[in-house]
Each structure stands twice: as C-alpha cells, then as structure tokens.
Design an enzyme around this catalytic site. Structure first.
Site, PDB file in Angstrom:
ATOM      1  N   HIS B  77       0.844  -1.203   0.000  1.00 25.63           N
ATOM      2  CA  HIS B  77       0.000   0.000   0.000  1.00 25.63           C
ATOM      3  C   HIS B  77       0.877   1.251   0.000  1.00 25.63           C
ATOM      4  O   HIS B  77       1.963   1.274   0.596  1.00 25.63           O
ATOM      5  CB  HIS B  77      -0.985   0.001   1.170  1.00 25.63           C
ATOM      6  CG  HIS B  77      -0.389  -0.012   2.528  1.00 25.63           C
ATOM      7  ND1 HIS B  77       0.020   1.131   3.171  1.00 25.63           N
ATOM      8  CD2 HIS B  77      -0.142  -1.030   3.398  1.00 25.63           C
ATOM      9  CE1 HIS B  77       0.491   0.824   4.372  1.00 25.63           C
ATOM     10  NE2 HIS B  77       0.412  -0.489   4.541  1.00 25.63           N
ATOM     11  N   ASP B  79      -0.192   4.311   1.081  1.00 19.38           N
ATOM     12  CA  ASP B  79      -0.551   5.327   2.074  1.00 19.38           C
ATOM     13  C   ASP B  79       0.102   5.073   3.424  1.00 19.38           C
ATOM     14  O   ASP B  79       0.655   3.992   3.692  1.00 19.38           O
ATOM     15  CB  ASP B  79      -2.077   5.410   2.245  1.00 19.38           C
ATOM     16  CG  ASP B  79      -2.668   4.112   2.752  1.00 19.38           C
ATOM     17  OD1 ASP B  79      -2.199   3.027   2.337  1.00 19.38           O
ATOM     18  OD2 ASP B  79      -3.588   4.169   3.582  1.00 19.38           O
ATOM     19  N   ASP B 103       6.198   0.943   7.562  1.00 19.29           N
ATOM     20  CA  ASP B 103       4.843   0.527   7.142  1.00 19.29           C
ATOM     21  C   ASP B 103       4.318   1.478   6.087  1.00 19.29           C
ATOM     22  O   ASP B 103       3.636   2.425   6.408  1.00 19.29           O
ATOM     23  CB  ASP B 103       3.932   0.472   8.369  1.00 19.29           C
ATOM     24  CG  ASP B 103       2.558  -0.101   8.068  1.00 19.29           C
ATOM     25  OD1 ASP B 103       2.357  -0.657   6.980  1.00 19.29           O
ATOM     26  OD2 ASP B 103       1.680   0.037   8.927  1.00 19.29           O
ATOM     27  N   GLU B 133      -4.953   1.794   2.670  1.00 15.02           N
ATOM     28  CA  GLU B 133      -4.961   0.614   3.526  1.00 15.02           C
ATOM     29  C   GLU B 133      -5.131   1.004   4.975  1.00 15.02           C
ATOM     30  O   GLU B 133      -5.653   0.243   5.785  1.00 15.02           O
ATOM     31  CB  GLU B 133      -3.654  -0.179   3.343  1.00 15.02           C
ATOM     32  CG  GLU B 133      -3.662  -1.572   3.963  1.00 15.02           C
ATOM     33  CD  GLU B 133      -3.158  -1.634   5.406  1.00 15.02           C
ATOM     34  OE1 GLU B 133      -3.342  -2.675   6.036  1.00 15.02           O
ATOM     35  OE2 GLU B 133      -2.585  -0.630   5.895  1.00 15.02           O
ATOM     36  N   GLU B 134      -4.669   2.203   5.327  1.00 15.78           N
ATOM     37  CA  GLU B 134      -4.713   2.642   6.724  1.00 15.78           C
ATOM     38  C   GLU B 134      -6.026   3.337   7.077  1.00 15.78           C
ATOM     39  O   GLU B 134      -6.170   3.857   8.178  1.00 15.78           O
ATOM     40  CB  GLU B 134      -3.543   3.596   7.016  1.00 15.78           C
ATOM     41  CG  GLU B 134      -2.158   3.048   6.697  1.00 15.78           C
ATOM     42  CD  GLU B 134      -1.685   1.992   7.678  1.00 15.78           C
ATOM     43  OE1 GLU B 134      -2.479   1.563   8.531  1.00 15.78           O
ATOM     44  OE2 GLU B 134      -0.505   1.585   7.580  1.00 15.78           O
ATOM     45  N   GLU B 162       4.195  -6.202   3.465  1.00 13.31           N
ATOM     46  CA  GLU B 162       4.051  -5.581   4.793  1.00 13.31           C
ATOM     47  C   GLU B 162       5.264  -5.967   5.639  1.00 13.31           C
ATOM     48  O   GLU B 162       5.843  -7.030   5.464  1.00 13.31           O
ATOM     49  CB  GLU B 162       2.784  -6.108   5.493  1.00 13.31           C
ATOM     50  CG  GLU B 162       1.476  -5.588   4.936  1.00 13.31           C
ATOM     51  CD  GLU B 162       1.050  -4.254   5.562  1.00 13.31           C
ATOM     52  OE1 GLU B 162       1.809  -3.674   6.370  1.00 13.31           O
ATOM     53  OE2 GLU B 162      -0.053  -3.788   5.214  1.00 13.31           O
ATOM     54  N   HIS B 336       3.370   2.431  12.715  1.00 12.53           N
ATOM     55  CA  HIS B 336       2.516   3.465  13.328  1.00 12.53           C
ATOM     56  C   HIS B 336       3.174   4.149  14.516  1.00 12.53           C
ATOM     57  O   HIS B 336       2.517   4.896  15.222  1.00 12.53           O
ATOM     58  CB  HIS B 336       1.149   2.907  13.761  1.00 12.53           C
ATOM     59  CG  HIS B 336       0.388   2.262  12.646  1.00 12.53           C
ATOM     60  ND1 HIS B 336      -0.944   1.924  12.756  1.00 12.53           N
ATOM     61  CD2 HIS B 336       0.747   1.882  11.393  1.00 12.53           C
ATOM     62  CE1 HIS B 336      -1.348   1.360  11.621  1.00 12.53           C
ATOM     63  NE2 HIS B 336      -0.331   1.326  10.783  1.00 12.53           N
TER      64      HIS B 336
END
Lengths: 360, 360
Positions: B77, B79, B103, B133-134, B162, B336
């Site tokens: 992803h 984003d 990430d 995705e987030e 990932e 994150h």
C-alpha cells in the site's frame, strides 16, 4: 373538576390545603426560576402579623418571637426538577398530581398553612422556604442562609418536610464517591500477552463491591442500610488495543455513625492495590431522636421512626449542631418521577400532627 | 548526510534502494492523499517496456505477460498513517527513519525496484501499489480492485510486502468484535437492594475473558496464538444510581482454521446468559504454504515461516482464492510509531531474495 392556573401568583394559605398545594404546583419553579413562587410565599407571610419575614435571594424565612423555651425550624425547598409534561396540577382519586406535588410542594403547603394559622405556637417556630435544593450544592438556598445568616437556622430541632410518607425519618446517611483506577499495560490485541488487560483486572474490584452487599447499622434504635456500588465503569482505547486503565466509580452510602474519614478509610482498605481518588464525601446526620423536642413530636405522633437512607438537607442542620428529621407528606420513591403525586390524606395528617404538636 | 525533498516526485527506481526508499517516504501520502505518490509510481512503471500498467483511482497495477506457468502477485500500500513530526526521511545507523519507512514504503521500494529491474522473471508477476490501507475498509484500494477488476489480482500466490522482519509470515488471524450487554435493574444507591447492579454482574464476564488466556493453534505447521480481550467497558447512569446495563466490548483473534461462524459461536457460547451483538467479524487467511509457489519461495529463503498474528490484507487475497503471505522489510511492531524505521540490511535482503526467486 376544573382548575385554572392563577392569573397572579396570589396564594390563600389559610384556605383549603388541597387548593393551596395545587396553587403552589401551578406556579412553576424549576431550580433557578423560583422568583415568582418566592414572591407569592413572601407576600402571604408578610400579611401575618405574628411573623417576622426576611428574604434572602429567592429564599424566605419567617419567625415567631414569642419567647418560648424551645425553637423549632420547619423547612422546605421551593424548587422542582424540570417539568416533564406534568403541569398544571390535577386532582384525581384524592391525590394531587403534578410537577413537585410530592417533592415537595405538598410539604411546603403544610408548612405555609401552619405558619399562617398557628399564630401562637407553644414553641417558637422558624419557617424556611428555600431555593435550589435540586441544583448543585453551591446554589442551595439553605446552604446560602447557613453561610450568610446562620442565626436564622438556630433551633432545638429542625423538621424538613421532604416526602417521608407521613412518617418520621431520622437523620440521613452520608455518601462517598470515589474513582478506583485499575492499571494495566497496553498491547495490540493480536499480541495481548505482551500487555496487561486493566478491564480484566477490574473483575476483582467489581467482585469485591458485589460481595459488600447490604450492611445494617443501628443508630438510636434506627436501622440504616449501608451499601457500596459501582455506579460507573469506563475502559477502552480502541477495538484492537488491550486497555491500560479501567476506572470504576464507586458510591458508598454510610450510616450517620460513620464519619467521612472512616468512610474514606473503608473504601481505601478495600482496594489497597489500586489508586483510590475520593471525588466527593458528605457526612450523614445523626437522628438525634433523644432530644426533648424530637421525643415530644414522636410521642405526639405515636408512630415508630425509621432511618432515612438517602441524603437530605437534614445533614446541613446536623452540621450546624441542630438535630433534624424528615417528616412530610408523599412517597419518597415518587420524587422526580413524571407521575409524582401527594395523597390528600397525608397532607391533612401531617398538617394536623404539626398543629397538634405546636399547640398542645 | 544531507538529503532534500525531491522538487518533483520523480523516482529513480532502478537506482540506489535506500535513496528510493527515502524518496518514497518524502512524498507524503497519508490515506486519501496518495495522488502525488501514485502519479510518481505510475510514471516510473510506465517507463518499463516489459510492464502493462493500469491506474485505478490512486492505485497502480503493473503486469508482465510472458506466458509463464505461474503468476505471483507482489503487493503493497502507498498510504501512511498521519505524520507525527517524522518527515522528511533520515538515514541514521543504517536505518531509514521517517513516516511510513517501516509501514510500508520500504516494502514498496523493494517491489518497485523489482518491477523495474527483473525484466524477465521466471514467473509472471503482477505488481499492485494501492491506496487507503490505513483508512476504513470501504476505501481500501485492494478491495476496490477486487470488486471492480478481480482478474487483476488472480495468481498462484500473493506476497504482501508488509513489514515482517524479513521473514515469511503465513496467513493471518481473523478477528471478531462484539458487545456483550449485561442487564440489571436501576435503583437509587441509597436503596441499592431494590435493584440489580449490572456492573457488578459484569465481573463474571471479565473473569471469563481473563480465564480464556492465550490458546495456541497449529495450522500448516505454524503456531497461531488466539486471544480474547475486553477492549472497552461502559456502564453508568449517575453517581447515585445503580446502573442497569454494562456493555463489555470483546475482541477475539482467531486462527485462520476457525471460520467466522465458529468464532461467533465460541463467543456466544461463553456468555449464554447475556446479549451478544457481533459488530464486526473478519475471516483470517490460511497460510497455504503447501502450494508450489509458496514452497519454492520458502525453499529459496531457507528460513522457517512463522504465523501472522495480526490481520492484514493477505485475507483479501485468501478470500479471492489466492494463497497469500507476508514478506517484507521492517519490524512490524514499529508500524505506526513516530520513530518507525526500516533497516537497510533488510531492504537489501528482501530485494535479493525476491530477485533470486523470480530469476532462479
């Protein structure tokens, strides 16, 4: 039966007790909006030559000064909780329905009529009609008078005409509210073993609260029932996170023989491993039924007193050294309900008992 | 070392892998704002004659069409979560720091460089760079492609880049969220025995959750660790009221061998006396490591696979019948976090392993 709202708030306090109760209900007086009702009550009392009247905010104090050996205080609050489609008053099946009928315009009607008609009581009497009992404590009219003019509340006995089913309820229990904070450690729920779930740990806190149950305490022959309850539980970070805190708010109701300090110690002792933050603690009031003035009232009534389990403004009198009890018309469990009412028979019974006691 | 943000988002995907990772980090792309990064990635891919490129929203799909016997999908992803004072990128101690470094712009860099440089893979490859995705599931670019153009995701194996610490993580666990509502009966706390305290009753719910603990389930030789947690507790009416409801939100992480229906039945069976309202349940993904494409990758890597405990988009492939695994650079536990980083060594290792596998 037809009944219209009074054009002006003029009361006929020496007239029919039911009509007086209804007139008091029909002058709306939610907390903070008692001016019109206080004006009407003050106007009625000033017409009585045997009374000295003072106005403090929207509270009214009227006194006899006959030089009697004893002085008693009869008190009631003028305000109500917000309306709930329950105005104007209605008279149905010998009950007066309407906002505040039970809590406590029935009691106010009895006190007001007693003030107007018992012109030469055997005990001096101070009548207190006060504002903002249903609002936050800082605005309470009785508290304001106690702070500004404590001499106005002095007496050998205070009777609060809060609804007590026409029985004497002695003293009142104290209460304590505290936050018990259970700690854990955050983690992603997919790896929960890396954390400590605070909500899971709170199970033991809730179990101990439940185990506490009801404890009976006898004071002056009255049976108080102490209880300890979770009244709120708050935990949660996100749906995929093991929560690191769980706050259980507990409420203790304790007998008037227990001091606020003892109450706090009891709660802390129950949760020695957790943070306990006491947010409010208020002492109860000892029933003081052995005092001569109280004993004579009980003897006159010929009924057994019972313990007051909730907290009422009798504690304000008790804190000022004046023994106080609850004695008024209406079922206390109907207070604050949309369908509250006061039975006509209880209005008359309480009125008769007080008159009898003050003139016998 | 100095490093400036690119004036225009022009990538040099066949160049230095660390510089490519940093350039991807430096084009901010919080969920919903992926346009600039998608433009840059699309521009780079369209320059490669061996790839057929399609743009769907802010997702980009590039494919080889060499008529190989197998097709694999490499996906990542574009984003990130919102910035947290962690831009632009920094290179410190052989780690690339910055928003999304772990990430998963490190994984995107590896996939993008592989797409550009492995021009004649021994397996046909579909590269998917997708948006959102987030964010909430409805906006997920992979989900949008699966709904609009499912044929673009077809393949014998999907590899999601990932962060997995450079190890193969097979499948993923499913999860279920449910509200367990414990009922009681309201009462004034001064007369608590007239009610039933729902918060007290919830103690037993929390105790059962705690008792569940971690349960290990082996699927395809991988050890999954199932867990059941309270993630929220809500109760409370007022500080003088015995609460009549207590809602415990529970989160179950279940092995991919357990169906959503079985997961729901497990939670309901645990609380037969309470209302259980399942608010979300998402299947896991079986590791599918026995499939030839997966087996050959594992043989090439020579490392033991491990179970993926969190939920990832591999489940979207699994739901479409494509076995999928996680294999990417970066420590998943750093995702994150403000200080997330990806080790340079892992970038190179994953890049080399994929190239080796696709060319060997």
């Amino acid at each position: 039966m037809t009944h219209t709202l009074p054009e002006a708030a003029v009361l006929r306090p020496a007239g029919d007790l039911v009509e007086l109760t209804r007139a008091l209900v029909d002058v709306a007086s939610e907390s903070g909006s008692e001016a019109a009702l206080a004006d009407a009550v003050e106007g009625a009392l000033r017409a009585a030559p045997h009374l000295t009247v003072e106005r403090i905010g929207h509270s009214v104090v009227a006194r006899t000064s006959l030089g009697r050996a004893e002085r008693v205080v009869l008190a009631g609050h003028l305000d109500t909780v917000p309306a709930c489609d329950n105005l104007p008053s209605r008279l149905v099946d010998d009950r007066v329905y309407g906002l505040g009928a039970c809590d406590m315009k029935g009691g106010v009607a009895v006190a007001l009529q007693t003030a107007m008609t018992v012109t030469a009581p055997t005990r001096d009497v101070t009548y207190v009609f006060y504002e903002c009992e249903e609002a936050d404590a800082a605005r309470n009219g009785l508290g304001i008078i106690a702070a500004a003019r404590p001499e106005l509340l002095a007496g050998d006995l205070a009777i609060l005409l809060e609804p007590s089913g026409g029985l004497v309820e002695g003293g009142c229990q104290g209460f304590l509210t505290a936050d018990v904070t259970v700690r854990g450690r955050r983690a992603h729920t997919a790896r929960a073993w890396q954390g400590v779930n605070a909500a899971h740990r709170a199970a033991e806190v809730l179990r101990r609260l439940d185990e506490h149950g009801v404890r009976e305490v006898v004071v002056d022959g009255l049976v108080y029932r102490e209880g300890l309850n979770a009244v709120a539980v708050r935990s949660g970070v996100a749906s995929n996170v093991v929560p690191d805190t769980c706050v259980v708010t507990v409420n203790l109701r304790f007998a008037p023989s227990c001091s606020p300090q003892e109450a706090e110690a009891r709660v802390r002792a129950l949760f020695p491993e957790h943070e306990v933050d006491v947010t409010e603690v208020v002492a109860g009031a000892l029933p003081g039924l052995g005092r001569p003035a109280a004993a004579s009232l009980l003897a006159r009534l010929g009924t057994e007193p019972r313990a007051k389990l909730g907290w009422t403004d009798v504690a304000r009198f008790a804190a000022a050294g004046v023994p106080a009890l609850n004695f008024g018309p209406g079922d206390p469990s109907l207070a604050h309900t949309p369908d509250e009412y006061v039975p006509v028979a209880e209005l008359h019974a309480v009125r008769a008992a007080l008159t009898d006691w003050l003139t016998g």
